[in-house]
Design a protein around this motif. Structure first.
Motif, PDB file in Angstrom:
ATOM      1  N   ARG A 191      -7.888  14.063  -9.546  1.00 62.02           N
ATOM      2  CA  ARG A 191      -8.767  15.213  -9.691  1.00 62.02           C
ATOM      3  C   ARG A 191      -8.258  16.424  -8.906  1.00 62.02           C
ATOM      4  NH1 ARG A 191     -14.790  14.631  -7.684  1.00 62.02           N
ATOM      5  NH2 ARG A 191     -15.183  13.451  -9.569  1.00 62.02           N
ATOM      6  N   CYS A 192      -7.961  16.219  -7.614  1.00 61.22           N
ATOM      7  CA  CYS A 192      -7.599  17.378  -6.796  1.00 61.22           C
ATOM      8  C   CYS A 192      -6.142  17.357  -6.351  1.00 61.22           C
ATOM      9  CB  CYS A 192      -8.526  17.482  -5.574  1.00 61.22           C
ATOM     10  SG  CYS A 192      -8.277  16.160  -4.377  1.00 61.22           S
ATOM     11  N   GLY A 193      -5.431  16.242  -6.586  1.00 59.87           N
ATOM     12  CA  GLY A 193      -4.003  16.225  -6.281  1.00 59.87           C
ATOM     13  C   GLY A 193      -3.660  15.890  -4.841  1.00 59.87           C
ATOM     14  N   THR A 194      -4.663  15.618  -4.016  1.00 59.88           N
ATOM     15  CA  THR A 194      -4.399  15.265  -2.630  1.00 59.88           C
ATOM     16  C   THR A 194      -3.829  13.855  -2.543  1.00 59.88           C
ATOM     17  OG1 THR A 194      -6.287  16.611  -1.967  1.00 59.88           O
ATOM     18  CG2 THR A 194      -5.433  15.068  -0.326  1.00 59.88           C
TER      19      THR A 194
ATOM     20  N   THR B 188     -10.665  13.906   0.120  1.00 59.06           N
ATOM     21  CA  THR B 188     -10.962  15.321  -0.054  1.00 59.06           C
ATOM     22  C   THR B 188     -12.146  15.536  -0.995  1.00 59.06           C
ATOM     23  OG1 THR B 188      -8.625  15.817   0.290  1.00 59.06           O
ATOM     24  CG2 THR B 188      -9.988  17.561  -0.683  1.00 59.06           C
ATOM     25  N   CYS B 189     -12.081  14.914  -2.175  1.00 55.35           N
ATOM     26  CA  CYS B 189     -13.141  15.164  -3.159  1.00 55.35           C
ATOM     27  C   CYS B 189     -13.999  13.939  -3.429  1.00 55.35           C
ATOM     28  CB  CYS B 189     -12.536  15.694  -4.458  1.00 55.35           C
ATOM     29  SG  CYS B 189     -11.604  14.454  -5.391  1.00 55.35           S
ATOM     30  N   GLY B 190     -13.618  12.782  -2.884  1.00 57.74           N
ATOM     31  CA  GLY B 190     -14.430  11.587  -3.060  1.00 57.74           C
ATOM     32  C   GLY B 190     -14.167  10.828  -4.334  1.00 57.74           C
ATOM     33  N   LYS B 191     -13.222  11.301  -5.116  1.00 61.15           N
ATOM     34  CA  LYS B 191     -12.876  10.635  -6.366  1.00 61.15           C
ATOM     35  C   LYS B 191     -12.311   9.253  -6.086  1.00 61.15           C
ATOM     36  CE  LYS B 191     -11.348  10.446 -10.771  1.00 61.15           C
ATOM     37  NZ  LYS B 191     -12.258  10.296 -11.909  1.00 61.15           N
ATOM     38  N   ARG B 192     -12.803   8.265  -6.823  1.00 62.12           N
ATOM     39  CA  ARG B 192     -12.275   6.917  -6.681  1.00 62.12           C
ATOM     40  C   ARG B 192     -11.413   6.600  -7.894  1.00 62.12           C
ATOM     41  NH1 ARG B 192     -18.171   4.673  -5.013  1.00 62.12           N
ATOM     42  NH2 ARG B 192     -18.197   5.614  -2.955  1.00 62.12           N
ATOM     43  N   PHE B 193     -10.266   6.027  -7.621  1.00 65.98           N
ATOM     44  CA  PHE B 193      -9.359   5.740  -8.730  1.00 65.98           C
ATOM     45  C   PHE B 193      -8.529   4.514  -8.415  1.00 65.98           C
ATOM     46  CE2 PHE B 193      -5.679   7.512  -6.474  1.00 65.98           C
ATOM     47  CZ  PHE B 193      -6.300   8.337  -5.542  1.00 65.98           C
ATOM     48  N   ALA B 194      -8.086   3.853  -9.448  1.00 66.39           N
ATOM     49  CA  ALA B 194      -7.301   2.625  -9.284  1.00 66.39           C
ATOM     50  C   ALA B 194      -5.830   2.954  -9.106  1.00 66.39           C
ATOM     51  CB  ALA B 194      -7.487   1.739 -10.506  1.00 66.39           C
ATOM     52  N   GLU B 195      -5.147   2.024  -8.443  1.00 65.94           N
ATOM     53  CA  GLU B 195      -3.701   2.213  -8.268  1.00 65.94           C
ATOM     54  C   GLU B 195      -3.004   2.030  -9.611  1.00 65.94           C
ATOM     55  OE1 GLU B 195      -2.121  -0.831  -5.766  1.00 65.94           O
ATOM     56  OE2 GLU B 195      -2.735  -2.417  -7.101  1.00 65.94           O
ATOM     57  N   GLU B 196      -1.768   2.437  -9.637  1.00 62.51           N
ATOM     58  CA  GLU B 196      -0.981   2.276 -10.839  1.00 62.51           C
ATOM     59  C   GLU B 196      -0.806   0.792 -11.126  1.00 62.51           C
ATOM     60  OE1 GLU B 196       2.604   4.284  -9.749  1.00 62.51           O
ATOM     61  OE2 GLU B 196       1.413   5.997  -9.112  1.00 62.51           O
TER      62      GLU B 196
ATOM     63  N   VAL C  35       0.860  -1.180   0.000  1.00 59.13           N
ATOM     64  CA  VAL C  35       0.000   0.000   0.000  1.00 59.13           C
ATOM     65  C   VAL C  35       0.895   1.228   0.000  1.00 59.13           C
ATOM     66  CG1 VAL C  35      -1.741   1.312   1.271  1.00 59.13           C
ATOM     67  CG2 VAL C  35      -1.818  -1.186   1.263  1.00 59.13           C
ATOM     68  N   LYS C  36       0.675   2.081  -0.948  1.00 58.68           N
ATOM     69  CA  LYS C  36       1.461   3.308  -0.976  1.00 58.68           C
ATOM     70  C   LYS C  36       0.543   4.479  -1.281  1.00 58.68           C
ATOM     71  CE  LYS C  36       2.782   2.768  -5.829  1.00 58.68           C
ATOM     72  NZ  LYS C  36       3.858   2.887  -6.807  1.00 58.68           N
ATOM     73  N   PRO C  37       0.926   5.653  -0.829  1.00 58.25           N
ATOM     74  CA  PRO C  37       0.064   6.814  -1.058  1.00 58.25           C
ATOM     75  C   PRO C  37      -0.106   7.084  -2.550  1.00 58.25           C
ATOM     76  CG  PRO C  37       1.813   7.343   0.501  1.00 58.25           C
ATOM     77  CD  PRO C  37       2.141   6.008  -0.079  1.00 58.25           C
ATOM     78  N   HIS C  38      -1.318   7.391  -2.939  1.00 61.10           N
ATOM     79  CA  HIS C  38      -1.573   7.720  -4.327  1.00 61.10           C
ATOM     80  C   HIS C  38      -2.160   9.116  -4.419  1.00 61.10           C
ATOM     81  CE1 HIS C  38      -0.659   3.679  -5.495  1.00 61.10           C
ATOM     82  NE2 HIS C  38      -1.047   3.877  -6.730  1.00 61.10           N
ATOM     83  N   ARG C  39      -1.752   9.805  -5.440  1.00 60.58           N
ATOM     84  CA  ARG C  39      -2.223  11.171  -5.632  1.00 60.58           C
ATOM     85  C   ARG C  39      -3.530  11.152  -6.411  1.00 60.58           C
ATOM     86  NH1 ARG C  39       0.418  15.731  -4.609  1.00 60.58           N
ATOM     87  NH2 ARG C  39       2.366  14.624  -4.304  1.00 60.58           N
ATOM     88  N   CYS C  40      -4.485  11.864  -5.892  1.00 60.06           N
ATOM     89  CA  CYS C  40      -5.795  11.948  -6.539  1.00 60.06           C
ATOM     90  C   CYS C  40      -5.663  12.644  -7.897  1.00 60.06           C
ATOM     91  CB  CYS C  40      -6.760  12.721  -5.650  1.00 60.06           C
ATOM     92  SG  CYS C  40      -8.340  13.070  -6.437  1.00 60.06           S
TER      93      CYS C  40
END
Ligand SMILES: [Zn+2]
Length: 61
Positions: A10-13, A49-57, A3-8
């Motif tokens: 949409r908002c970059g968080t 922050t914005c609720g955007k869901r996205f897949a990991e790399e 598990v590693k931090p992923h940048r959103c």
């Protein structure tokens, strides 16, 4: 996969909140070899922050 931090996207968080997992079948066809199917547990993140869901790399793509 660690598990590693992923940048959103949409908002970059940056966040590490995991939304869910998806099993993804990845087919590999090689000449003169049997077809191989990889089962990859795709991790999906949810931005806090914005609720955007996205897949990991995807390391296989
Ligand atoms: Zn976001």
């Amino acid at each position: 996969m660690p598990v590693k931090p992923h940048r959103c996207p949409r908002c970059g968080t940056e966040g590490r909140k995991i939304h869910d997992y998806r099993i993804q079948k990845i087919r590999h066809f090689k000449w003169f070899e049997r077809p191989t199917v990889l089962f990859y547990r795709k991790r999906r993140y949810a931005c806090q922050t914005c609720g955007k869901r996205f897949a990991e790399e995807n390391p296989f793509a």
